[in-house]
Design a protein around this motif. Structure first.
Motif, PDB file in Angstrom:
ATOM      1  N   ARG A 129       0.834  -1.206   0.000  1.00 20.45           N
ATOM      2  CA  ARG A 129       0.000   0.000   0.000  1.00 20.45           C
ATOM      3  C   ARG A 129       0.868   1.255   0.000  1.00 20.45           C
ATOM      4  N   LEU A 130       1.949   1.207   0.798  1.00 28.38           N
ATOM      5  CA  LEU A 130       2.860   2.352   0.818  1.00 28.38           C
ATOM      6  C   LEU A 130       3.427   2.581  -0.580  1.00 28.38           C
ATOM      7  N   THR A 131       3.795   1.508  -1.241  1.00 27.17           N
ATOM      8  CA  THR A 131       4.338   1.619  -2.594  1.00 27.17           C
ATOM      9  C   THR A 131       3.306   2.210  -3.539  1.00 27.17           C
ATOM     10  N   ALA A 132       2.057   1.798  -3.383  1.00 21.95           N
ATOM     11  CA  ALA A 132       0.997   2.336  -4.232  1.00 21.95           C
ATOM     12  C   ALA A 132       0.886   3.846  -4.037  1.00 21.95           C
ATOM     13  N   LEU A 133       0.879   4.291  -2.785  1.00 20.01           N
ATOM     14  CA  LEU A 133       0.753   5.732  -2.536  1.00 20.01           C
ATOM     15  C   LEU A 133       1.989   6.488  -2.992  1.00 20.01           C
ATOM     16  N   GLY A 134       3.138   5.856  -2.858  1.00 16.47           N
ATOM     17  CA  GLY A 134       4.369   6.566  -3.182  1.00 16.47           C
ATOM     18  C   GLY A 134       4.665   6.639  -4.660  1.00 16.47           C
ATOM     19  N   ARG A 135       4.251   5.625  -5.403  1.00 13.84           N
ATOM     20  CA  ARG A 135       4.778   5.522  -6.761  1.00 13.84           C
ATOM     21  C   ARG A 135       3.753   5.335  -7.864  1.00 13.84           C
ATOM     22  N   MET A 136       2.447   5.340  -7.505  1.00 12.78           N
ATOM     23  CA  MET A 136       1.468   5.066  -8.556  1.00 12.78           C
ATOM     24  C   MET A 136       0.511   6.236  -8.786  1.00 12.78           C
TER      25      MET A 136
ATOM     26  N   ASP B  24       7.786   0.191 -13.115  1.00  6.71           N
ATOM     27  CA  ASP B  24       8.306   1.186 -14.063  1.00  6.71           C
ATOM     28  C   ASP B  24       9.804   1.438 -13.909  1.00  6.71           C
ATOM     29  N   GLY B  25      10.496   0.594 -13.150  1.00  8.75           N
ATOM     30  CA  GLY B  25      11.943   0.718 -13.043  1.00  8.75           C
ATOM     31  C   GLY B  25      12.396   1.506 -11.828  1.00  8.75           C
ATOM     32  N   THR B  26      11.468   2.178 -11.158  1.00 12.20           N
ATOM     33  CA  THR B  26      11.862   2.916  -9.968  1.00 12.20           C
ATOM     34  C   THR B  26      11.760   1.998  -8.748  1.00 12.20           C
TER      35      THR B  26
ATOM     36  N   ILE C  22      11.307   3.006  -1.256  1.00 10.72           N
ATOM     37  CA  ILE C  22      11.985   2.659  -0.010  1.00 10.72           C
ATOM     38  C   ILE C  22      10.931   2.509   1.068  1.00 10.72           C
ATOM     39  N   LEU C  23      10.880   1.352   1.700  1.00 11.38           N
ATOM     40  CA  LEU C  23       9.858   1.058   2.693  1.00 11.38           C
ATOM     41  C   LEU C  23      10.298   1.519   4.070  1.00 11.38           C
ATOM     42  N   GLU C  24      11.600   1.454   4.310  1.00 13.56           N
ATOM     43  CA  GLU C  24      12.086   1.739   5.655  1.00 13.56           C
ATOM     44  C   GLU C  24      13.589   1.925   5.640  1.00 13.56           C
ATOM     45  N   VAL C  25      14.041   2.823   6.487  1.00 11.52           N
ATOM     46  CA  VAL C  25      15.478   2.945   6.717  1.00 11.52           C
ATOM     47  C   VAL C  25      15.803   2.044   7.897  1.00 11.52           C
ATOM     48  N   VAL C  26      16.816   1.224   7.743  1.00 13.54           N
ATOM     49  CA  VAL C  26      17.176   0.252   8.780  1.00 13.54           C
ATOM     50  C   VAL C  26      18.363   0.778   9.565  1.00 13.54           C
ATOM     51  N   LEU C  27      18.241   0.809  10.884  1.00 13.46           N
ATOM     52  CA  LEU C  27      19.314   1.323  11.732  1.00 13.46           C
ATOM     53  C   LEU C  27      19.916   0.180  12.557  1.00 13.46           C
TER      54      LEU C  27
ATOM     55  N   LEU D 259      21.723   9.574   3.498  1.00 15.93           N
ATOM     56  CA  LEU D 259      20.840   9.429   2.343  1.00 15.93           C
ATOM     57  C   LEU D 259      21.058  10.554   1.337  1.00 15.93           C
ATOM     58  N   ARG D 260      21.049  10.194   0.068  1.00 16.20           N
ATOM     59  CA  ARG D 260      21.088  11.213  -0.981  1.00 16.20           C
ATOM     60  C   ARG D 260      19.680  11.750  -1.217  1.00 16.20           C
ATOM     61  N   ARG D 261      19.568  12.790  -2.039  1.00 17.06           N
ATOM     62  CA  ARG D 261      18.249  13.364  -2.348  1.00 17.06           C
ATOM     63  C   ARG D 261      17.340  12.302  -2.960  1.00 17.06           C
ATOM     64  N   ILE D 262      17.926  11.501  -3.846  1.00 15.46           N
ATOM     65  CA  ILE D 262      17.118  10.493  -4.544  1.00 15.46           C
ATOM     66  C   ILE D 262      16.598   9.436  -3.567  1.00 15.46           C
ATOM     67  N   ASP D 263      17.373   9.161  -2.515  1.00 17.17           N
ATOM     68  CA  ASP D 263      16.914   8.180  -1.524  1.00 17.17           C
ATOM     69  C   ASP D 263      15.726   8.742  -0.750  1.00 17.17           C
ATOM     70  N   VAL D 264      15.837  10.018  -0.364  1.00 18.16           N
ATOM     71  CA  VAL D 264      14.716  10.656   0.324  1.00 18.16           C
ATOM     72  C   VAL D 264      13.488  10.632  -0.593  1.00 18.16           C
ATOM     73  N   ALA D 265      13.706  10.976  -1.864  1.00 17.04           N
ATOM     74  CA  ALA D 265      12.600  11.009  -2.825  1.00 17.04           C
ATOM     75  C   ALA D 265      11.916   9.644  -2.904  1.00 17.04           C
ATOM     76  N   ASP D 266      12.716   8.597  -3.005  1.00  9.99           N
ATOM     77  CA  ASP D 266      12.135   7.254  -3.135  1.00  9.99           C
ATOM     78  C   ASP D 266      11.475   6.788  -1.841  1.00  9.99           C
ATOM     79  N   ALA D 267      11.847   7.404  -0.739  1.00  9.98           N
ATOM     80  CA  ALA D 267      11.215   7.031   0.528  1.00  9.98           C
ATOM     81  C   ALA D 267       9.889   7.756   0.732  1.00  9.98           C
ATOM     82  N   VAL D 268       9.821   9.026   0.354  1.00  7.72           N
ATOM     83  CA  VAL D 268       8.614   9.802   0.659  1.00  7.72           C
ATOM     84  C   VAL D 268       7.689   9.964  -0.538  1.00  7.72           C
ATOM     85  N   GLY D 269       8.031   9.330  -1.659  1.00  6.29           N
ATOM     86  CA  GLY D 269       7.128   9.353  -2.800  1.00  6.29           C
ATOM     87  C   GLY D 269       7.125  10.659  -3.568  1.00  6.29           C
ATOM     88  N   LEU D 270       8.311  11.241  -3.766  1.00  6.09           N
ATOM     89  CA  LEU D 270       8.421  12.474  -4.547  1.00  6.09           C
ATOM     90  C   LEU D 270       9.515  12.287  -5.590  1.00  6.09           C
TER      91      LEU D 270
END
Lengths: 242, 242
Positions: A141-148, B68-70, B73-78, B180-191
């Motif tokens: 679901r997170l992926t759907a909101l983030g990327r679709m 679509d090739g992108t 990111i579901l979670e940052v692991v610490l 994290l790079r900008r692209i990592d943040v983007a892929d995590a928050v859906g932007l």
DNA sequence: CGTAATCTTGACCAACGTCAATGTTCGTGG
DNA sequence: CCACGAACATTGACGTTGGTCAAGATTACG
């Protein structure tokens, strides 16, 4: 009060068999069989985690209140699913649970949960398995909101529910009941109500899916699944029911 | 190979004490201490769920590949967090795990997990508790993607990580490492990457937060929390570590 | 010093949100 | 059976947010 021993839900094929000992312990945890009208909260965000519950019949949602007055629907709850366990273990419910239609809930006493799980390791393990499956759904679901896109999100959301209804024998052919209003779909997939309507029009004109008069129709599941990137979860194991 | 008995991580205050018996069983599950360079996958989506692992040092992400090739990111692991348990219980890993910096992982044999959990009910219960806490975080992330603006999402995301770093003693004053790079943040928050940059500029100009040279700075945590609607999780209980 | 990776900016465009008006459905009381 | 109102669905017009593209600027590293 419907007894756990006579429970019709737990006889369904998708649910795991419960041993006599487990069943007795689960029955001892049950404090109430509550019938709720549509729109009523059964669990409220912020409440002490005294109870959790299993949806016996009807539909429900798990949602959070957002600061700006709106809400985010986290999950649609279908019969046989348990909600609020997180609140029991954490001490406070972090989300509300609301009946979407008239619904029946088995209200369970949270204080009994930890001893129950520790005395029945098999049951505890299957509870963990169920959560792990839920986690996968949450990830998707997170992926759907983030990327679709809007239409893809809605298609994905509909398919996920359709698939879960199918497991319960609640979908017939291409149709399934679907009591959610446009605003409910919007709050679930992160769109505005108006845009949900526009995306539904697109999906209908492409003959991918339709929501009308409380019924969801998917003429070709495979085609919608391809459109929305939906992959059904493998059904290798039966689910626990509490 | 770093032994579990000598493990420095498990001495941290945020982690639960492990009894001698549990520790021996966990140590027996460990098959490898793997050092991985940045960008390498430790678990690959689709793989059989033979192993799972605990991050010992460095940063990692859990992510899924999108059609679509992108990626999402579901979670940052610490450090101290365990990933891949879901894949072990389900049979297949539904997501990949990648090192974000050079990282050390304790590789654990999935076949040993079920017997271990069943022989140590307290441990199993704490694993369930940890997942329940993770579920809450996942719910909040979903809410962020569904209902918040770009700047709010990024603020929320940063605060969540900052909070978890704080628990590990990895944040000093207003600063914390942030590889994290900008692209990592983007892929995590859906932007998109470009829009992340724009939102970061806004956040910086409002003196809410800043990401520069691998460092996250939050001059006033309360102010950013208010802006992003972030509520830190109560820390009533220590977390298991495997 | 040179190359590759990443960051930053501006211009432009598409997707989605907001507002307001109208239609539709359904239950209720006369 | 009809009139009425409430809740919800639908549509169009328009504004805003965020995506895409392309061109430098900066940084890291050999």
């Amino acid at each position: 009060m419907t007894s756990c021993e006579a429970c019709k839900l737990r006889r369904k094929r998708m649910f795991r068999c419960t041993s006599a000992g487990e069943l007795a312990a689960i029955a001892a945890m049950k404090t109430e069989h509550r019938v709720v009208t549509a729109g009523r909260d059964v669990i409220r965000q912020g409440e002490r985690g005294r109870i959790f519950c299993t949806l016996y019949s009807g539909w429900a949602i798990r949602y959070v209140h957002v600061a700006d007055g709106t809400r985010q629907i986290l999950e649609v709850v279908l019969p046989g699913e348990t909600v609020g366990l997180a609140g029991v273990l954490r001490g406070t419910h972090a989300h509300s649970v609301q009946a979407l239609t008239e619904a029946e809930f088995c209200i369970l006493d949270g204080r009994h949960f930890v001893p129950l799980a520790q005395q029945h390791p098999d049951l505890a393990m299957d509870i963990l398995r169920a959560r792990v499956e839920d986690e996968r759904r949450a990830d998707m679901r997170l992926t759907a909101l983030g990327r679709m896109s809007a239409a893809e999100r809605i298609g994905y959301f509909a398919l996920e529910i359709y698939d879960r209804l199918g497991q319960r024998g609640m979908a017939t052919g291409t149709d399934a009941p679907f009591p959610l209003r446009r605003i409910d779909v919007a709050d679930a997939v992160g769109l505005s109500r108006v845009h949900v309507i526009r995306a539904l029009r697109e999906l209908r004109s492409e003959r991918l899916m339709q929501i009308e008069a409380g019924t969801l129709s998917i003429p070709d599941v495979g085609r919608l699944a391809e459109f929305a990137g939906f992959v059904p979860a493998p059904r290798n194991r039966k689910r626990v029911i509490l």
